[in-house]
Design an enzyme around this catalytic site. Structure first.
Site, PDB file in Angstrom:
ATOM      1  N   PRO A  17       0.821  -1.215   0.000  1.00  0.00           N
ATOM      2  CA  PRO A  17       0.000   0.000   0.000  1.00  0.00           C
ATOM      3  C   PRO A  17       0.860   1.272   0.000  1.00  0.00           C
ATOM      4  O   PRO A  17       0.372   2.355  -0.318  1.00  0.00           O
ATOM      5  CB  PRO A  17      -0.805  -0.095   1.303  1.00  0.00           C
ATOM      6  CG  PRO A  17      -0.702  -1.506   1.754  1.00  0.00           C
ATOM      7  CD  PRO A  17       0.550  -2.077   1.172  1.00  0.00           C
ATOM      8  N   ARG A  47      -3.308  -8.975 -20.727  1.00  0.00           N
ATOM      9  CA  ARG A  47      -4.260  -8.696 -21.806  1.00  0.00           C
ATOM     10  C   ARG A  47      -3.771  -7.612 -22.760  1.00  0.00           C
ATOM     11  O   ARG A  47      -4.352  -7.417 -23.821  1.00  0.00           O
ATOM     12  CB  ARG A  47      -5.638  -8.372 -21.243  1.00  0.00           C
ATOM     13  CG  ARG A  47      -5.684  -7.160 -20.354  1.00  0.00           C
ATOM     14  CD  ARG A  47      -7.047  -7.057 -19.692  1.00  0.00           C
ATOM     15  NE  ARG A  47      -8.121  -6.889 -20.654  1.00  0.00           N
ATOM     16  CZ  ARG A  47      -8.369  -5.759 -21.302  1.00  0.00           C
ATOM     17  NH1 ARG A  47      -7.622  -4.702 -21.094  1.00  0.00           N
ATOM     18  NH2 ARG A  47      -9.358  -5.677 -22.158  1.00  0.00           N
ATOM     19  N   GLU A  85       2.722  -7.969   8.326  1.00  0.00           N
ATOM     20  CA  GLU A  85       2.932  -6.516   8.406  1.00  0.00           C
ATOM     21  C   GLU A  85       3.845  -6.016   7.301  1.00  0.00           C
ATOM     22  O   GLU A  85       4.052  -4.825   7.164  1.00  0.00           O
ATOM     23  CB  GLU A  85       3.518  -6.132   9.769  1.00  0.00           C
ATOM     24  CG  GLU A  85       2.622  -6.490  10.941  1.00  0.00           C
ATOM     25  CD  GLU A  85       1.212  -5.919  10.774  1.00  0.00           C
ATOM     26  OE1 GLU A  85       1.080  -4.708  10.598  1.00  0.00           O
ATOM     27  OE2 GLU A  85       0.255  -6.717  10.830  1.00  0.00           O
ATOM     28  N   ASP A 124     -10.846  -0.021 -24.847  1.00  0.00           N
ATOM     29  CA  ASP A 124     -11.103  -0.153 -23.415  1.00  0.00           C
ATOM     30  C   ASP A 124     -11.322   1.150 -22.697  1.00  0.00           C
ATOM     31  O   ASP A 124     -10.853   2.191 -23.131  1.00  0.00           O
ATOM     32  CB  ASP A 124      -9.841  -0.710 -22.738  1.00  0.00           C
ATOM     33  CG  ASP A 124      -9.880  -2.192 -22.682  1.00  0.00           C
ATOM     34  OD1 ASP A 124     -10.953  -2.746 -22.886  1.00  0.00           O
ATOM     35  OD2 ASP A 124      -8.810  -2.771 -22.439  1.00  0.00           O
TER      36      ASP A 124
HETATM   37  N1  ADE Z   1      -0.567  -5.378  -0.087  1.00  0.00           N
HETATM   38  C1  ADE Z   1      -1.524  -5.132   0.825  1.00  0.00           C
HETATM   39  N2  ADE Z   1      -2.377  -4.208   0.405  1.00  0.00           N
HETATM   40  C2  ADE Z   1      -1.959  -3.819  -0.853  1.00  0.00           C
HETATM   41  C3  ADE Z   1      -2.408  -2.894  -1.806  1.00  0.00           C
HETATM   42  N3  ADE Z   1      -3.483  -2.127  -1.611  1.00  0.00           N
HETATM   43  N4  ADE Z   1      -1.715  -2.778  -2.965  1.00  0.00           N
HETATM   44  C4  ADE Z   1      -0.628  -3.525  -3.181  1.00  0.00           C
HETATM   45  N5  ADE Z   1      -0.145  -4.415  -2.312  1.00  0.00           N
HETATM   46  C5  ADE Z   1      -0.793  -4.576  -1.149  1.00  0.00           C
END
Ligand code: ADE
Length: 232
Positions: free
Chosen positions: A87, A152, A114, A167
């Site tokens: 994230p 794709r 984590e 697309d």
């Molecule tokens: N690992 C955990 N959450 C994630 C996300 N939103 N994007 C990429 N990898 C992740």
């Protein structure tokens, strides 16, 4: 293109190799896929790959030893950047998918718990990518999202290459609505223009629909399309 996956859940990727468009991409030889199991590089009998975080706190962190060995094994086989799914990474979008689809190889590193020991990021990771502002329990689903979005776009993969060109997001816009038979469903008719056979009118209608949807649902996209037009 060759994609390597570094994961502690190799079985999940059967979903990519066994079904749909990604399966066709593999069968046609446009995509090659290797999955590397981090546990194969653990040094104890229980195949431990995680430990408690220094400094305390909840959750577990993937230890650097087995992960480093596993990534190095992947790099022996697959060329290209190591991308860590987290994230904390840059936001994945259609532009990133196009960019990655232009590479001859790519290694996707899936974190768990984590996260991974930061020294792995420092020594082995070229790029960090997030698929959105939410937290998943690991990088496996994000990796599958990326494999699908990239596969794709590979030449020869989608049966109708025009469908990729048309697309959502290819013009930086959302897609227009689509209809198929029957002509009337639960009292709702297919828009007459689509039955007209007039290709120019149909093209025009689809473009207007796409623009209107984008304006209503994603005004941010209209704004950024306007900006890039004036920049170019
Ligand atoms: N690992 C955990 N959450 C994630 C996300 N939103 N994007 C990429 N990898 C992740």
């Amino acid at each position: 293109m060759e994609i390597g996956i570094v994961t502690i859940f190799p079985e999940i990727f059967g979903a990519v190799s066994g079904f749909g468009m990604t399966r066709r991409a593999l069968e046609s030889g446009n995509l090659a896929f290797s999955v590397f199991d981090v546990r194969d590089y653990a040094s104890d009998r229980r195949r431990t790959v995680d430990d408690r975080p220094y400094g305390g706190g909840p959750g577990m962190v993937l230890t650097p030893g087995p992960l480093a060995e596993c990534i190095d094994a992947a790099r022996q086989k697959v060329s290209g950047p190591v991308v860590y799914l987290t994230p904390q990474g840059e936001q994945f979008d259609q532009g990133t998918a196009r960019e990655l689809a232009g590479l001859s190889g790519l290694i996707l590193l899936c974190g768990r718990y984590e996260g991974v020991d930061e020294r792995i990021v420092e020594t082995r990771v070229d790029r960090e990518i997030s698929i959105g502002d939410y937290v998943l329990s690991g990088g496996e689903f994000p990796a599958m999202v990326i494999v699908d979005a990239v596969a794709r776009l590979l030449p020869g993969v989608v049966g109708n290459e025009k469908s990729v060109l048309e697309d959502s997001f290819n013009e930086g816009m959302l897609d227009c609505p689509h209809y198929t038979r029957p002509e009337n469903f639960e009292g709702l008719d297919v828009p007459k223009v689509l039955l007209s056979g007039n290709h120019e009118e149909i093209r025009q209608w689809r473009m207007e629909q796409a623009l209107e949807r984008t304006r209503v649902r994603r005004p941010d996209l209209v704004r950024s399309a306007g900006r890039s037009e004036t920049e170019n």
